[in-house]
Structures are given as structure tokens and as C-alpha cells.
Scaffold this motif. Structure first.
Motif, PDB file in Angstrom:
ATOM      1  N   VAL A 112      -6.542  -1.952   3.627  1.00  0.00           N
ATOM      2  CA  VAL A 112      -5.052  -1.713   4.347  1.00  0.00           C
ATOM      3  C   VAL A 112      -3.821  -2.218   3.583  1.00  0.00           C
ATOM      4  O   VAL A 112      -2.841  -1.866   3.488  1.00  0.00           O
ATOM      5  CB  VAL A 112      -5.404  -2.271   5.933  1.00  0.00           C
ATOM      6  CG1 VAL A 112      -3.812  -2.535   6.500  1.00  0.00           C
ATOM      7  CG2 VAL A 112      -6.099  -1.749   6.694  1.00  0.00           C
ATOM      8  N   THR A 113      -4.144  -3.614   3.098  1.00  0.00           N
ATOM      9  CA  THR A 113      -3.286  -4.615   2.056  1.00  0.00           C
ATOM     10  C   THR A 113      -3.019  -3.525   1.172  1.00  0.00           C
ATOM     11  O   THR A 113      -1.648  -3.275   0.669  1.00  0.00           O
ATOM     12  CB  THR A 113      -3.744  -5.659   1.781  1.00  0.00           C
ATOM     13  OG1 THR A 113      -4.074  -6.395   2.850  1.00  0.00           O
ATOM     14  CG2 THR A 113      -2.826  -6.439   1.083  1.00  0.00           C
ATOM     15  N   LYS A 116      -0.632  -0.563   1.985  1.00  0.00           N
ATOM     16  CA  LYS A 116       0.629  -0.980   2.314  1.00  0.00           C
ATOM     17  C   LYS A 116       1.439  -1.379   1.255  1.00  0.00           C
ATOM     18  O   LYS A 116       2.551  -0.935   1.019  1.00  0.00           O
ATOM     19  CB  LYS A 116       0.799  -2.149   3.160  1.00  0.00           C
ATOM     20  CG  LYS A 116       0.252  -1.928   4.715  1.00  0.00           C
ATOM     21  CD  LYS A 116       0.248  -3.176   5.279  1.00  0.00           C
ATOM     22  CE  LYS A 116      -0.064  -3.200   6.817  1.00  0.00           C
ATOM     23  NZ  LYS A 116      -0.020  -4.425   7.662  1.00  0.00           N
ATOM     24  N   ASN A 117       0.781  -1.824   0.211  1.00  0.00           N
ATOM     25  CA  ASN A 117       1.254  -2.167  -1.096  1.00  0.00           C
ATOM     26  C   ASN A 117       1.799  -0.826  -1.888  1.00  0.00           C
ATOM     27  O   ASN A 117       2.805  -0.932  -2.348  1.00  0.00           O
ATOM     28  CB  ASN A 117       0.351  -3.087  -2.004  1.00  0.00           C
ATOM     29  CG  ASN A 117       0.261  -4.521  -1.427  1.00  0.00           C
ATOM     30  OD1 ASN A 117       1.150  -4.931  -0.709  1.00  0.00           O
ATOM     31  ND2 ASN A 117      -0.672  -5.182  -2.007  1.00  0.00           N
ATOM     32  N   GLY A 120       4.511   0.684   0.019  1.00  0.00           N
ATOM     33  CA  GLY A 120       5.829  -0.256  -0.159  1.00  0.00           C
ATOM     34  C   GLY A 120       6.560  -0.087  -1.504  1.00  0.00           C
ATOM     35  O   GLY A 120       7.667  -0.228  -1.717  1.00  0.00           O
TER      36      GLY A 120
END
Length: 122
Positions: A112-113, A116-117, A120
Motif C-alpha cells: 500500500v505504501t 501511494k508513493n 503521489g
């Protein structure tokens, strides 16, 4: 060749008597032989039956001992496993599952991280 009919008749009677005697002797000999063979067959049958009975008894005894040994082994195994052993095993399984679940959650968080990275960063 016989000299007269009387000699021929005497010879025929002697020959017939000899044949009857021989037939009687053969019948007696055959009877004795048959009785002897019957006795031998009965003795052999008795010996075979005795051997078969002995072998069956030995096999039954071996099977009984094997079953008793197996029962003893099963009892010894059951005696070694206690309710505490089961409880400890269950607790260990639970701990392993908790640890695995934490590893899966950590991997999902990393995914998930990373997503997101990426999202973004674009």
C-alpha cells in the motif's frame, strides 16, 4: 499234444485250477497292497493335518503377539501425549499463525505504501 480227450480234460482242469489259484493270489495281494496303501495314506494325511494344525497354531500365536505388541506401542504413545502436550501444541500453532498474520499485514502495508508513493510521485 494230449494223447486223448481225458488227458486234455485233466490238463484243462489243472489249468483252470491254476488260473483260479493265481486269480485268488492276485486278489489277495491286491487287497493287501490296497490296505497297505490306505494305511500309508491315512498316516500321511494325519501327519499333514498335524503339521497344518501346528503351523496354524504358530501363526495364530505370532499374530496374537504382534497385536499385543502393537497395543503396547499404542498405549505407550498415548501415555506420552498428555492434555498439556496438546495445549502446548495448540498454543504454538496459534503463535505461528499470529506471526504469519503479522508478516502478511506488514507485506500488505508495504505494498500500500509503495502504491501511494507511486501515485503521489507521478
Amino acid at each position: 499234444m494230449p494223447k486223448n480227450d481225458n488227458d486234455f480234460g485233466d490238463n484243462s482242469e489243472r489249468l483252470a485250477d491254476d488260473l483260479r489259484t493265481t486269480a485268488d493270489d492276485l486278489a489277495t495281494d491286491l487287497g493287501v497292497t490296497a490296505a497297505d496303501l490306505r494305511e500309508r495314506a491315512e498316516a500321511a494325511t494325519g501327519q499333514l493335518a498335524e503339521r497344518a494344525s501346528g503351523a496354524a497354531a504358530e501363526l495364530a500365536d505370532r499374530a496374537q503377539h504382534a497385536a499385543a505388541d502393537l497395543a503396547d506401542m499404542a498405549k505407550a504413545f498415548a501415555d506420552k501425549i498428555t492434555p498439556e502436550d496438546f495445549q502446548n501444541a495448540l498454543e504454538q500453532v496459534r503463535a505461528n499463525l499470529d506471526h504469519a498474520a503479522q508478516d502478511v499485514l506488514a507485506a500488505v502495508n508495504e505494498i500500500v505504501t509503495a502504491l501511494k508513493n507511486r501515485a503521489g510521485g507521478k
